[in-house]
Design a protein around this motif. Structure first.
Motif, short mmCIF file in Angstrom:
data_model
loop_
_atom_site.label_atom_id
_atom_site.label_comp_id
_atom_site.label_asym_id
_atom_site.label_seq_id
_atom_site.Cartn_x
_atom_site.Cartn_y
_atom_site.Cartn_z
N VAL A 84 -18.46 -14.94 -53.30
CA VAL A 84 -18.37 -13.36 -54.30
C VAL A 84 -19.60 -13.84 -55.10
N GLN A 85 -19.82 -12.39 -55.37
CA GLN A 85 -20.87 -12.12 -56.72
C GLN A 85 -20.57 -12.07 -57.95
N VAL A 86 -20.67 -12.73 -58.90
CA VAL A 86 -19.90 -12.41 -60.13
C VAL A 86 -21.73 -12.45 -61.35
N SER A 87 -21.45 -12.18 -62.31
CA SER A 87 -22.65 -12.31 -63.23
C SER A 87 -21.84 -13.21 -64.54
N ALA A 88 -23.30 -13.26 -64.93
CA ALA A 88 -22.87 -14.52 -66.31
C ALA A 88 -22.44 -13.65 -67.48
N ARG A 89 -22.49 -12.51 -67.33
CA ARG A 89 -21.56 -11.16 -68.32
C ARG A 89 -20.73 -11.24 -68.13
N GLU A 90 -19.72 -11.77 -66.61
CA GLU A 90 -18.28 -11.63 -66.42
C GLU A 90 -17.88 -13.29 -67.22
N VAL A 91 -18.44 -14.10 -67.03
CA VAL A 91 -18.19 -15.25 -67.05
C VAL A 91 -18.60 -15.79 -68.69
N LEU A 92 -18.57 -15.03 -69.30
CA LEU A 92 -18.68 -14.41 -70.99
C LEU A 92 -17.36 -13.77 -71.63
N ALA A 93 -17.25 -13.02 -70.48
CA ALA A 93 -15.53 -11.87 -70.90
C ALA A 93 -14.42 -12.36 -69.77
N THR A 94 -14.59 -13.32 -69.41
CA THR A 94 -12.61 -14.05 -68.44
C THR A 94 -13.98 -15.54 -68.36
N GLY A 95 -13.81 -15.87 -69.57
CA GLY A 95 -14.18 -17.33 -70.03
C GLY A 95 -12.62 -18.29 -69.51
N ARG A 96 -12.18 -17.63 -69.56
CA ARG A 96 -10.32 -18.49 -68.89
C ARG A 96 -10.34 -18.86 -67.55
N LEU A 97 -9.69 -19.90 -67.60
CA LEU A 97 -10.05 -20.70 -65.07
C LEU A 97 -9.46 -19.28 -64.92
N GLU A 98 -7.66 -18.73 -65.54
CA GLU A 98 -6.98 -18.12 -64.63
C GLU A 98 -7.84 -16.68 -64.91
N ASP A 99 -8.19 -16.27 -65.46
CA ASP A 99 -9.12 -14.85 -65.68
C ASP A 99 -9.94 -14.47 -64.52
N LEU A 100 -10.26 -15.88 -64.36
CA LEU A 100 -12.06 -15.42 -63.50
C LEU A 100 -11.46 -15.69 -61.96
N ALA A 101 -10.28 -16.23 -61.87
CA ALA A 101 -9.76 -16.68 -60.72
C ALA A 101 -9.30 -14.83 -60.20
N ARG A 102 -8.84 -14.68 -61.43
CA ARG A 102 -8.10 -13.01 -61.14
C ARG A 102 -9.44 -12.11 -59.82
N LEU A 103 -10.89 -12.60 -61.71
CA LEU A 103 -11.56 -11.16 -61.06
C LEU A 103 -11.90 -11.38 -60.10
N ILE A 104 -12.60 -12.99 -59.80
CA ILE A 104 -12.24 -13.30 -57.79
C ILE A 104 -11.64 -13.10 -57.12
N ARG A 105 -10.36 -13.13 -57.13
CA ARG A 105 -9.27 -12.28 -56.32
C ARG A 105 -9.63 -10.61 -55.46
N ASP A 106 -9.50 -9.95 -56.91
CA ASP A 106 -9.81 -9.01 -56.65
C ASP A 106 -10.68 -8.09 -55.87
N ARG A 107 -12.10 -9.07 -56.61
CA ARG A 107 -13.73 -8.55 -55.61
C ARG A 107 -12.99 -9.43 -54.40
N LYS A 108 -12.79 -10.74 -53.97
CA LYS A 108 -12.37 -10.63 -52.20
C LYS A 108 -11.50 -9.89 -51.61
N ASP A 109 -10.26 -9.33 -52.64
CA ASP A 109 -10.18 -8.14 -52.28
C ASP A 109 -10.15 -6.84 -51.24
#
Length: 602
Positions: free
Chosen positions: A553-578
């Motif tokens: 999964v490709q996630v940018s540094a800017r997205e980590v800053l915007a989704t610093g909470r674990l559950e939010d980052l997990a949701r982003l990864i989940r959506d990207r994988k789907d």
């Protein structure tokens, strides 16, 4: 030294950024013209000229022009908070401040109506000289750099021309040549900039202005260095430790890789050398007061069981003394404080004769006299004369390669209204070391506002990764700080999550395990924040590499800053994988022959 490079490589490119390239002849002429401008404004020997400029070729025109006019340059990183910038300018006592067009209004907070400000325009400085410029003497001031101070404000270190020449031309360092392209990634205010600049110019190399290391970490480092054809760099040890752990080939194309600023890990060096890197790897050591480096160690190989990397032997012409608390040399193999002597020792601290006398002593060991500087670092010399770093003799620590006094951070935080007391401690070890602030405050200031205050007042490497409220700063029976209890509180802060929510699915559990490894905490919950637990740009880089490698999964540094909470980052990864799985599935279906039509017959 610079004019020698001009004579030797007049048409070779001296410095380039994304938009502009200047040959040695062009850089020489433009800096001459700028020196004339400074002379016309009354600038001369022993004056200080501060520059606050964007990274680019204009920096090199400015600093060379300042030196040619006879003055000393004061580099002020334009990315520093206003408070830090203003302090550096004020404490350096400049006769002139050079800045970008339109930036003069930014300096209004200095409150000095008499301060001379010059807005620098590169194309304005192409006019011939009208007078002969002064020749610098070795003992003339060349630069004023700032380093952390225990008094609550940084110390201004005055370096002389002889200090810079001694370092830049030292044969103990790997020689740069006219074939090299030096990647400039250091902060303009950090002394590693002197390796990039003066060692580069001494060898007639081409200096290529890159993004700073924190910005470079958000990119594909190997690809960026290859695109810019970089052959030589000084990379902060913290970055080497983190980057090589995730990608040992990141620096594989370099001919020369120097590292310094903190303790480089033996495991990182072994990993680098085990890859395709075939260049020269050097570990450099030295304080700003010793002109960037006073020792060097060529890391050609490391034993499998080696747990540290030596800092090496003295640069040619430097003297290193390992002394006990009485000032006597220690026996071979014993630990003692390191003192530096020789032509690399700085003049002293600007406007601080008391502190200069405290840290700079007569060199009673050198036949020709001179002075030696007390580093505060504890080292050990082996039977071959090679030094190994042991630790600090005082409370000063290094965070991401920068020297930081926790007490200085405390003093700045206590200036914030509503803060009654503060204790700042360094926790973690090696490349994962960071600051934790324990504060006693009233209800008038939430902790997020205190963090915002800290980010305004201090560079990012001084801002505590974690800030927690305590009822009091514990004291021992002698009325002094109870350091053991403070460390327990700091550890508890990192372990504790008041509303711990256990990870709920495979991706959250993966992230929680990854954060435990990266952040050195005991447990991580779904609602925890990456940066609140001690995360930083280096650790974020490592996390992004793991996500690509383990989850595809490709996630940018800017997205980590915007989704610093674990559950939010997990949701982003989940959506990207789907989304990726959906596209792969659709592509697979489109590639199948239609079942509704009978295949054509031949």
């Amino acid at each position: 030294m610079f004019r020698g490079a001009v004579r030797g490589r007049p048409e070779g490119v001296a410095v380039r950024d994304e938009n502009t390239a200047l040959t040695y002849t062009e850089l020489d002429a433009r800096s001459d013209s700028f020196a004339q401008t400074l002379r016309d404004r009354g600038i001369g020997r022993e004056d200080h000229v501060a520059y606050c400029l964007d990274r680019g070729v204009q920096v090199y025109v400015a600093l060379l022009g300042i030196l040619k006019a006879g003055a000393a340059y004061v580099p002020v990183d334009a990315r520093y908070p206003d408070a830090r910038r203003d302090l550096m300018i004020t404490e350096s006592q400049p006769s002139l401040v050079v800045t970008e067009p339109g930036w003069a209004t930014r300096l209004a907070s200095l409150g000095d109506e008499d301060l001379d400000i010059l807005e620098f325009v590169l194309d304005d400085h192409d006019k011939p000289l009208r007078e002969e410029l002064p020749e610098a003497e070795g003992v003339d001031a060349a630069a004023v750099l700032f380093t952390s101070g225990s008094s609550g404000k940084p110390k201004a270190v005055v370096l002389e021309h002889r200090n810079l020449v001694h370092f830049a031309t030292n044969p103990a360092l790997p020689a740069l040549t006219s074939q090299d392209r030096v990647g400039a990634v250091s902060s303009l205010s950090f002394d590693a900039f002197h390796w990039e600049t003066w060692c580069g110019f001494a060898g007639g190399a081409e200096i290529v202005v890159l993004p700073t290391m924190p910005d470079l970490l958000t990119r594909d480092i190997k690809r960026e260095l290859r695109r810019r054809r970089i052959t030589a760099m000084l990379v902060p040890t913290m970055a080497v430790n983190h980057v090589v752990r995730e990608d040992r080939e990141a620096f594989a194309d370099l001919r020369v890789l120097c590292t310094g600023g903190d303790v480089v890990l033996a495991s990182a060096c072994r990993e680098l050398l085990a890859g395709t890197f075939s260049g020269l790897l050097y570990n450099l050591y030295g304080p700003t007061e010793g002109a960037t480096a006073c020792t060097a160690h060529h890391v050609a190989e490391l034993a499998a069981d080696a747990d540290s990397v030596p800092i090496g032997r003295a640069l040619d012409g430097s003297f290193l003394y390992v002394l006990d608390s009485t000032g006597a040399p220690v026996a071979e193999g014993e630990a003692g404080e390191l003192f530096i002597g020789g032509p690399g020792v700085a003049r002293g601290y600007l406007g601080r004769p008391d502190l200069t006398d405290e840290k700079f002593h007569p060199d009673r060991f050198a036949a020709g006299g001179g002075r030696m500087y007390a580093t505060g670092d504890v080292v050990r010399r082996d039977g071959d004369g090679v030094l190994s770093y042991v630790g600090r003799a005082d409370d000063q620590v290094k965070i991401r390669g920068y020297r930081v006094e926790p007490r200085e951070v405390e003093r700045i935080l206590t200036r914030c209204a509503g803060i009654q007391d503060v204790a700042v401690l360094a926790v973690g070890s090696g490349s994962d070391k960071h600051l934790v602030a324990l504060v006693v405050n009233d209800d008038s200031i939430p902790l997020n506002q205190l963090r915002a205050y800290a980010e305004r007042e201090m560079p990012d490497f001084m801002v505590p990764s974690s800030i927690s409220r305590v009822t009091e700063i514990p004291a021992n029976s002698h009325g002094k700080r109870d350091l053991a209890r403070l460390r327990d509180l700091a550890d508890e802060t990192l372990r504790r999550s008041v509303d711990h929510v256990a990870p709920r699915d495979e991706i959250e559990r993966y992230l929680a395990d990854l954060w435990v490894q990266l952040l050195a905490v005991e447990q991580v919950g779904a609602t925890d924040e990456f940066f609140a637990l001690g995360g930083n740009s280096l650790l974020s880089f490592r996390m992004l590499r793991r996500l690509t490698r383990d989850l595809d999964v490709q996630v940018s540094a800017r997205e980590v800053l915007a989704t610093g909470r674990l559950e939010d980052l997990a949701r982003l990864i989940r959506d990207r994988k789907d989304s990726k799985d959906s596209k792969d599935s659709k592509g697979s279906q489109d590639s199948q022959p239609s079942q509704d039509k009978e295949p054509q017959r031949a």
